[in-house]
Design a protein around this motif. Sequence first.
Motif, short mmCIF file in Angstrom:
data_model
loop_
_atom_site.label_atom_id
_atom_site.label_comp_id
_atom_site.label_asym_id
_atom_site.label_seq_id
_atom_site.Cartn_x
_atom_site.Cartn_y
_atom_site.Cartn_z
N GLU A 153 21.43 85.37 107.19
CA GLU A 153 22.02 86.20 108.30
C GLU A 153 23.00 87.25 107.46
N ARG A 160 21.00 90.11 106.55
CA ARG A 160 20.55 90.89 107.42
C ARG A 160 21.54 91.57 108.01
N ASP A 169 12.15 92.01 107.16
CA ASP A 169 12.62 90.73 107.41
C ASP A 169 11.77 89.65 107.63
N TYR A 210 21.60 94.73 116.74
CA TYR A 210 20.59 93.67 115.96
C TYR A 210 20.86 92.32 116.57
N ARG A 236 17.92 90.10 117.88
CA ARG A 236 17.29 89.20 116.78
C ARG A 236 16.28 87.96 117.56
#
Lengths: 205, 205
Positions: free
Chosen positions: B16, B19, B31, B196, B200
């Motif tokens: 994470e 990301r 991803d 995001y 997610r």
Amino acid sequence: MPVYKLHYFNVTGLGEPIRFLFHYGGIEFEDIRYNSEDWPEIKKNMPFGQMPVLEVDGKKIVQSGAICRYLGKLVGLAGDNDFESMQIESVLDSFNDLRLKISAALYEENKEIQAAKRKTLVDETLPYYLGKLDEIAAENDGHLALKKLTWADLYIAAFQKYLNYAMKGDFDSFEGYPNLQKVVCNSLANEKIKKYVESRPETIC
Amino acid sequence: MPVYKLHYFNVTGLGEPIRFLFHYGGIEFEDIRYNSEDWPEIKKNMPFGQMPVLEVDGKKIVQSGAICRYLGKLVGLAGDNDFESMQIESVLDSFNDLRLKISAALYEENKEIQAAKRKTLVDETLPYYLGKLDEIAAENDGHLALKKLTWADLYIAAFQKYLNYAMKGDFDSFEGYPNLQKVVCNSLANEKIKKYVESRPETIC
């Protein structure tokens, strides 16, 4: 140039890669070595109660990894760009995974669990990591990354003495891993490193 | 710009922070999220049998720390010079010491030892580290270093969900550590990060 002071015990361990990098770069630093009986008092003044600590113009920086990466750049051994730096750090961080597993066995207080951890280490973990690292060193012509000397090479060369101590009987100077031995030899062949190693204080580990 | 692919499980964990950094920088990346049943097969093709792995134009790089430091520089969150980078890394590496102690308890197989490790973690280790980090965040105006947003802030903000999972019942989103909560809030307030997080995949941890 800032005033550098390295605070650590009078052993090689996590301080030695830092010392190697200073000596390699010909950078002046105060190599302060504490006895373990002084540690409880010293500990109070160290960030997160740990050493090594690098003092830079009075500012105390903890964490040997962060310190080595900084010094690696300072002495020109961290690659030519950030992508190269990452490749060096990737290999060294994998070596550090192994180091942490060795420490976990070494400092385990329960004797029975310690013996079990040690067995896994010797039978599985050590051959796995050293095998992989040896392959990497073969691909990189006797270096850990970039086919040339980087701070990762100096790091494992500096750390070899401590590994010999921690794994005694089960590890002897990367025996059986000829490419890792080359990494160490290439590093120790450097004149400044050689001079330091010949004159450094005698320590048990 | 190189082609980036992130290989990791479909959880937050160590993937994470990577990301978050990609999204913060608006950098395109694939991803890739594996299910745990696919892992035994995937593992064979991963350096050191681990993830996260960042693939950069086909070259696989292992070690989340090395990857985050690289991305931190790429997106302009690694300070203005190597000395500043070291200060960021020093704090984050200390946080990672805590993370490793948490993992050691979480993955301990012996239930009795696990309970003992957990007790030490809750009674001593967690308050010690979080207390120190909270002081640092107070000194740095709600950031972990340099009194401004750095990749270390995004790292702990990204990692909070996993901490909540790993320490459930004994840790809730840095409750009791108001300055660390500020670090997380400051990071999550960023528009790109917010977008995001809202979109997610739902994951357990």
